[in-house]
Design a protein around this motif. Structure first.
Motif, PDB file in Angstrom:
ATOM      1  N   ALA A 115      -6.677 -25.938  28.916  1.00  0.00           N
ATOM      2  CA  ALA A 115      -7.174 -24.643  28.434  1.00  0.00           C
ATOM      3  C   ALA A 115      -8.123 -24.842  27.257  1.00  0.00           C
ATOM      4  O   ALA A 115      -9.146 -24.147  27.138  1.00  0.00           O
ATOM      5  CB  ALA A 115      -6.001 -23.757  28.025  1.00  0.00           C
ATOM      6  N   THR A 116      -7.793 -25.796  26.393  1.00  0.00           N
ATOM      7  CA  THR A 116      -8.641 -26.085  25.232  1.00  0.00           C
ATOM      8  C   THR A 116      -9.965 -26.705  25.664  1.00  0.00           C
ATOM      9  O   THR A 116     -11.035 -26.329  25.166  1.00  0.00           O
ATOM     10  CB  THR A 116      -7.913 -27.035  24.267  1.00  0.00           C
ATOM     11  OG1 THR A 116      -6.694 -26.419  23.832  1.00  0.00           O
ATOM     12  CG2 THR A 116      -8.771 -27.343  23.056  1.00  0.00           C
ATOM     13  N   LEU A 117      -9.909 -27.651  26.592  1.00  0.00           N
ATOM     14  CA  LEU A 117     -11.133 -28.312  27.053  1.00  0.00           C
ATOM     15  C   LEU A 117     -12.022 -27.356  27.852  1.00  0.00           C
ATOM     16  O   LEU A 117     -13.250 -27.459  27.813  1.00  0.00           O
ATOM     17  CB  LEU A 117     -10.775 -29.530  27.910  1.00  0.00           C
ATOM     18  CG  LEU A 117     -10.072 -30.681  27.177  1.00  0.00           C
ATOM     19  CD1 LEU A 117      -9.697 -31.789  28.154  1.00  0.00           C
ATOM     20  CD2 LEU A 117     -10.952 -31.230  26.061  1.00  0.00           C
ATOM     21  N   THR A 118     -11.402 -26.428  28.567  1.00  0.00           N
ATOM     22  CA  THR A 118     -12.166 -25.449  29.343  1.00  0.00           C
ATOM     23  C   THR A 118     -12.785 -24.389  28.442  1.00  0.00           C
ATOM     24  O   THR A 118     -13.861 -23.859  28.737  1.00  0.00           O
ATOM     25  CB  THR A 118     -11.257 -24.767  30.388  1.00  0.00           C
ATOM     26  OG1 THR A 118     -10.671 -25.764  31.227  1.00  0.00           O
ATOM     27  CG2 THR A 118     -12.045 -23.792  31.256  1.00  0.00           C
ATOM     28  N   ASN A 119     -12.103 -24.092  27.338  1.00  0.00           N
ATOM     29  CA  ASN A 119     -12.551 -23.031  26.427  1.00  0.00           C
ATOM     30  C   ASN A 119     -12.589 -23.539  24.980  1.00  0.00           C
ATOM     31  O   ASN A 119     -11.879 -23.007  24.114  1.00  0.00           O
ATOM     32  CB  ASN A 119     -11.601 -21.835  26.518  1.00  0.00           C
ATOM     33  CG  ASN A 119     -11.484 -21.276  27.914  1.00  0.00           C
ATOM     34  OD1 ASN A 119     -12.329 -20.516  28.371  1.00  0.00           O
ATOM     35  ND2 ASN A 119     -10.418 -21.654  28.617  1.00  0.00           N
ATOM     36  N   PRO A 120     -13.387 -24.560  24.693  1.00  0.00           N
ATOM     37  CA  PRO A 120     -13.347 -25.148  23.350  1.00  0.00           C
ATOM     38  C   PRO A 120     -13.710 -24.175  22.232  1.00  0.00           C
ATOM     39  O   PRO A 120     -13.055 -24.160  21.188  1.00  0.00           O
ATOM     40  CB  PRO A 120     -14.357 -26.302  23.435  1.00  0.00           C
ATOM     41  CG  PRO A 120     -15.244 -25.956  24.594  1.00  0.00           C
ATOM     42  CD  PRO A 120     -14.373 -25.232  25.565  1.00  0.00           C
ATOM     43  N   VAL A 121     -14.728 -23.358  22.456  1.00  0.00           N
ATOM     44  CA  VAL A 121     -15.148 -22.429  21.398  1.00  0.00           C
ATOM     45  C   VAL A 121     -14.124 -21.308  21.196  1.00  0.00           C
ATOM     46  O   VAL A 121     -13.692 -21.058  20.058  1.00  0.00           O
ATOM     47  CB  VAL A 121     -16.548 -21.855  21.694  1.00  0.00           C
ATOM     48  CG1 VAL A 121     -16.906 -20.772  20.671  1.00  0.00           C
ATOM     49  CG2 VAL A 121     -17.590 -22.968  21.658  1.00  0.00           C
ATOM     50  N   PRO A 122     -13.703 -20.606  22.258  1.00  0.00           N
ATOM     51  CA  PRO A 122     -12.691 -19.559  22.041  1.00  0.00           C
ATOM     52  C   PRO A 122     -11.393 -20.085  21.431  1.00  0.00           C
ATOM     53  O   PRO A 122     -10.819 -19.435  20.550  1.00  0.00           O
ATOM     54  CB  PRO A 122     -12.453 -19.002  23.453  1.00  0.00           C
ATOM     55  CG  PRO A 122     -13.725 -19.265  24.176  1.00  0.00           C
ATOM     56  CD  PRO A 122     -14.185 -20.590  23.654  1.00  0.00           C
ATOM     57  N   VAL A 123     -10.931 -21.245  21.872  1.00  0.00           N
ATOM     58  CA  VAL A 123      -9.688 -21.789  21.319  1.00  0.00           C
ATOM     59  C   VAL A 123      -9.880 -22.171  19.851  1.00  0.00           C
ATOM     60  O   VAL A 123      -8.996 -21.942  19.013  1.00  0.00           O
ATOM     61  CB  VAL A 123      -9.199 -22.997  22.147  1.00  0.00           C
ATOM     62  CG1 VAL A 123      -8.033 -23.700  21.442  1.00  0.00           C
ATOM     63  CG2 VAL A 123      -8.760 -22.544  23.537  1.00  0.00           C
ATOM     64  N   ALA A 124     -11.042 -22.737  19.525  1.00  0.00           N
ATOM     65  CA  ALA A 124     -11.318 -23.080  18.129  1.00  0.00           C
ATOM     66  C   ALA A 124     -11.372 -21.822  17.265  1.00  0.00           C
ATOM     67  O   ALA A 124     -10.824 -21.792  16.150  1.00  0.00           O
ATOM     68  CB  ALA A 124     -12.631 -23.847  18.023  1.00  0.00           C
ATOM     69  N   VAL A 125     -12.020 -20.786  17.778  1.00  0.00           N
ATOM     70  CA  VAL A 125     -12.089 -19.520  17.036  1.00  0.00           C
ATOM     71  C   VAL A 125     -10.689 -18.932  16.876  1.00  0.00           C
ATOM     72  O   VAL A 125     -10.344 -18.395  15.816  1.00  0.00           O
ATOM     73  CB  VAL A 125     -13.029 -18.520  17.748  1.00  0.00           C
ATOM     74  CG1 VAL A 125     -12.936 -17.138  17.103  1.00  0.00           C
ATOM     75  CG2 VAL A 125     -14.463 -19.025  17.709  1.00  0.00           C
ATOM     76  N   TRP A 126      -9.882 -19.053  17.922  1.00  0.00           N
ATOM     77  CA  TRP A 126      -8.499 -18.564  17.829  1.00  0.00           C
ATOM     78  C   TRP A 126      -7.744 -19.303  16.722  1.00  0.00           C
ATOM     79  O   TRP A 126      -7.011 -18.699  15.942  1.00  0.00           O
ATOM     80  CB  TRP A 126      -7.787 -18.737  19.161  1.00  0.00           C
ATOM     81  CG  TRP A 126      -6.356 -18.276  19.132  1.00  0.00           C
ATOM     82  CD1 TRP A 126      -5.237 -19.052  19.166  1.00  0.00           C
ATOM     83  CD2 TRP A 126      -5.899 -16.920  19.040  1.00  0.00           C
ATOM     84  NE1 TRP A 126      -4.108 -18.274  19.102  1.00  0.00           N
ATOM     85  CE2 TRP A 126      -4.480 -16.961  19.025  1.00  0.00           C
ATOM     86  CE3 TRP A 126      -6.547 -15.691  18.974  1.00  0.00           C
ATOM     87  CZ2 TRP A 126      -3.710 -15.804  18.943  1.00  0.00           C
ATOM     88  CZ3 TRP A 126      -5.776 -14.535  18.887  1.00  0.00           C
ATOM     89  CH2 TRP A 126      -4.377 -14.604  18.874  1.00  0.00           C
ATOM     90  N   GLY A 127      -7.943 -20.601  16.656  1.00  0.00           N
ATOM     91  CA  GLY A 127      -7.302 -21.373  15.596  1.00  0.00           C
ATOM     92  C   GLY A 127      -7.733 -20.908  14.218  1.00  0.00           C
ATOM     93  O   GLY A 127      -6.912 -20.811  13.296  1.00  0.00           O
ATOM     94  N   LEU A 128      -9.015 -20.602  14.063  1.00  0.00           N
ATOM     95  CA  LEU A 128      -9.519 -20.104  12.778  1.00  0.00           C
ATOM     96  C   LEU A 128      -8.934 -18.729  12.454  1.00  0.00           C
ATOM     97  O   LEU A 128      -8.602 -18.440  11.297  1.00  0.00           O
ATOM     98  CB  LEU A 128     -11.050 -20.031  12.813  1.00  0.00           C
ATOM     99  CG  LEU A 128     -11.785 -21.373  12.855  1.00  0.00           C
ATOM    100  CD1 LEU A 128     -13.284 -21.150  13.026  1.00  0.00           C
ATOM    101  CD2 LEU A 128     -11.512 -22.180  11.590  1.00  0.00           C
ATOM    102  N   ILE A 129      -8.816 -17.887  13.472  1.00  0.00           N
ATOM    103  CA  ILE A 129      -8.227 -16.559  13.266  1.00  0.00           C
ATOM    104  C   ILE A 129      -6.780 -16.688  12.801  1.00  0.00           C
ATOM    105  O   ILE A 129      -6.353 -16.031  11.843  1.00  0.00           O
ATOM    106  CB  ILE A 129      -8.298 -15.727  14.565  1.00  0.00           C
ATOM    107  CG1 ILE A 129      -9.745 -15.349  14.878  1.00  0.00           C
ATOM    108  CG2 ILE A 129      -7.432 -14.468  14.453  1.00  0.00           C
ATOM    109  CD1 ILE A 129      -9.932 -14.697  16.240  1.00  0.00           C
ATOM    110  N   VAL A 130      -6.034 -17.551  13.478  1.00  0.00           N
ATOM    111  CA  VAL A 130      -4.628 -17.758  13.106  1.00  0.00           C
ATOM    112  C   VAL A 130      -4.525 -18.286  11.680  1.00  0.00           C
ATOM    113  O   VAL A 130      -3.721 -17.791  10.874  1.00  0.00           O
ATOM    114  CB  VAL A 130      -3.950 -18.733  14.094  1.00  0.00           C
ATOM    115  CG1 VAL A 130      -2.569 -19.140  13.585  1.00  0.00           C
ATOM    116  CG2 VAL A 130      -3.837 -18.097  15.475  1.00  0.00           C
ATOM    117  N   ALA A 131      -5.353 -19.287  11.360  1.00  0.00           N
ATOM    118  CA  ALA A 131      -5.314 -19.870  10.017  1.00  0.00           C
ATOM    119  C   ALA A 131      -5.658 -18.828   8.960  1.00  0.00           C
ATOM    120  O   ALA A 131      -4.989 -18.732   7.918  1.00  0.00           O
ATOM    121  CB  ALA A 131      -6.283 -21.049   9.937  1.00  0.00           C
ATOM    122  N   ALA A 132      -6.697 -18.035   9.221  1.00  0.00           N
ATOM    123  CA  ALA A 132      -7.124 -17.025   8.248  1.00  0.00           C
ATOM    124  C   ALA A 132      -6.040 -15.974   8.032  1.00  0.00           C
ATOM    125  O   ALA A 132      -5.745 -15.591   6.888  1.00  0.00           O
ATOM    126  CB  ALA A 132      -8.416 -16.364   8.723  1.00  0.00           C
TER     127      ALA A 132
END
Length: 266
Positions: free
Chosen positions: A213-230
């Motif tokens: 899922a991460t490799l298929t959607n690198p940008v959305p998953v990365a943005v999700w990680g930033l949202i969670v962290a924030a």
């Protein structure tokens, strides 16, 4: 009684659930759906998640009392690595809500009846292991720049970190390495726990699905990680109290993100 199987599913086969391509709009929708789940019975879910800020405060007090000030920030930031475990009951509530079942807070503990419980426990132990490794690495980074001395007070520790070259270098390397730990956790757990709760596929297949899922959607998953962290940072500012609201919303939203990332059976 829950059958003991971990690596593969109940039928001892390795399945690979199909992964969808998603966009940023899907993240926004997942958050909206998570907020909707939370809004149904907010007081119940805040009660469930009070353990998270309470544990955070306890860790802060313990690290101060035990002369572990250098580990204060690693403990707080590393504690977020355990978020997927803390949210497992919220996934169950969201799962029940989408099926039209009763969503009383007590059902959050129905996870103990899941046929995938052994796999969930193993995945949780893996996360806890990463948390311990992170603390070990963070402690050694501190030793490299400050030796084995312990600052006498919190203010002196903060001052030495923010106003000395050693402190700035320690923060730089700590942040970089901490980011790598967070990246590993995100990539290996973005759908792992919801998938195990939804389907008894085994821990290997669940982690494999998260990585795909991460490799298929690198940008959305990365943005999700930033949202969670924030959101976790925002929730932590008022003495961790905000986490009692942030955690249930993120937990519910993570379930809906799973639904968007992984194609349902049938």
């Amino acid at each position: 009684m829950t059958a003991f199987h971990v690596m593969a599913g109940a039928d001892h086969t390795f399945s690979r659930p199909a992964i969808r391509k998603i966009g940023i709009a899907d993240l926004v929708d997942a958050l909206k759906l998570g907020l909707d789940d939370f809004s149904e019975k907010p007081s119940h879910y805040v009660f469930l998640c009070l353990m998270y800020p309470i544990a955070g405060i306890a860790l802060a007090i313990w690290s101060t009392d035990q002369n572990l000030l250098p580990l204060l920030f690693p403990l707080m930031s590393g504690f977020a690595l355990l978020g997927p475990i803390a949210a497992i009951g919220l996934y169950e509530i969201s799962r029940r809500r989408e099926k039209g079942l009763d969503t009383s807070w007590s059902h959050a503990f129905d996870v103990r009846f899941s046929p995938a419980l052994p796999s969930i426990i193993v995945a949780g132990l893996m996360l806890f292991g990463l948390f311990i490794v992170w603390l070990f690495v963070a402690q050694n980074i501190y030793f490299i720049y400050f030796g084995d001395g312990v600052p006498p007070t919190l203010s002196s520790f903060v001052s030495s970190v923010l106003t000395t070259p050693e402190g700035m270098a320690m923060m730089l390397w700590g942040d970089l390495i901490g980011f790598l730990f967070a990246l590993v956790v995100l990539a290996t757990t973005v759908v792992t726990f919801p998938l195990l709760l939804d389907r008894d596929v085994g821990v290997v297949a669940a982690i494999d699905a998260s990585i795909r899922a991460t490799l298929t959607n690198p940008v959305p998953v990365a943005v999700w990680g930033l949202i969670v962290a924030a959101l976790l940072v925002i929730g932590s500012i008022p003495v961790f109290a905000g986490l009692a609201v942030v955690m249930p919303i993120l937990g519910h939203a993570s379930w809906h993100l799973y639904r968007k990332l992984v194609v349902s059976e049938g």
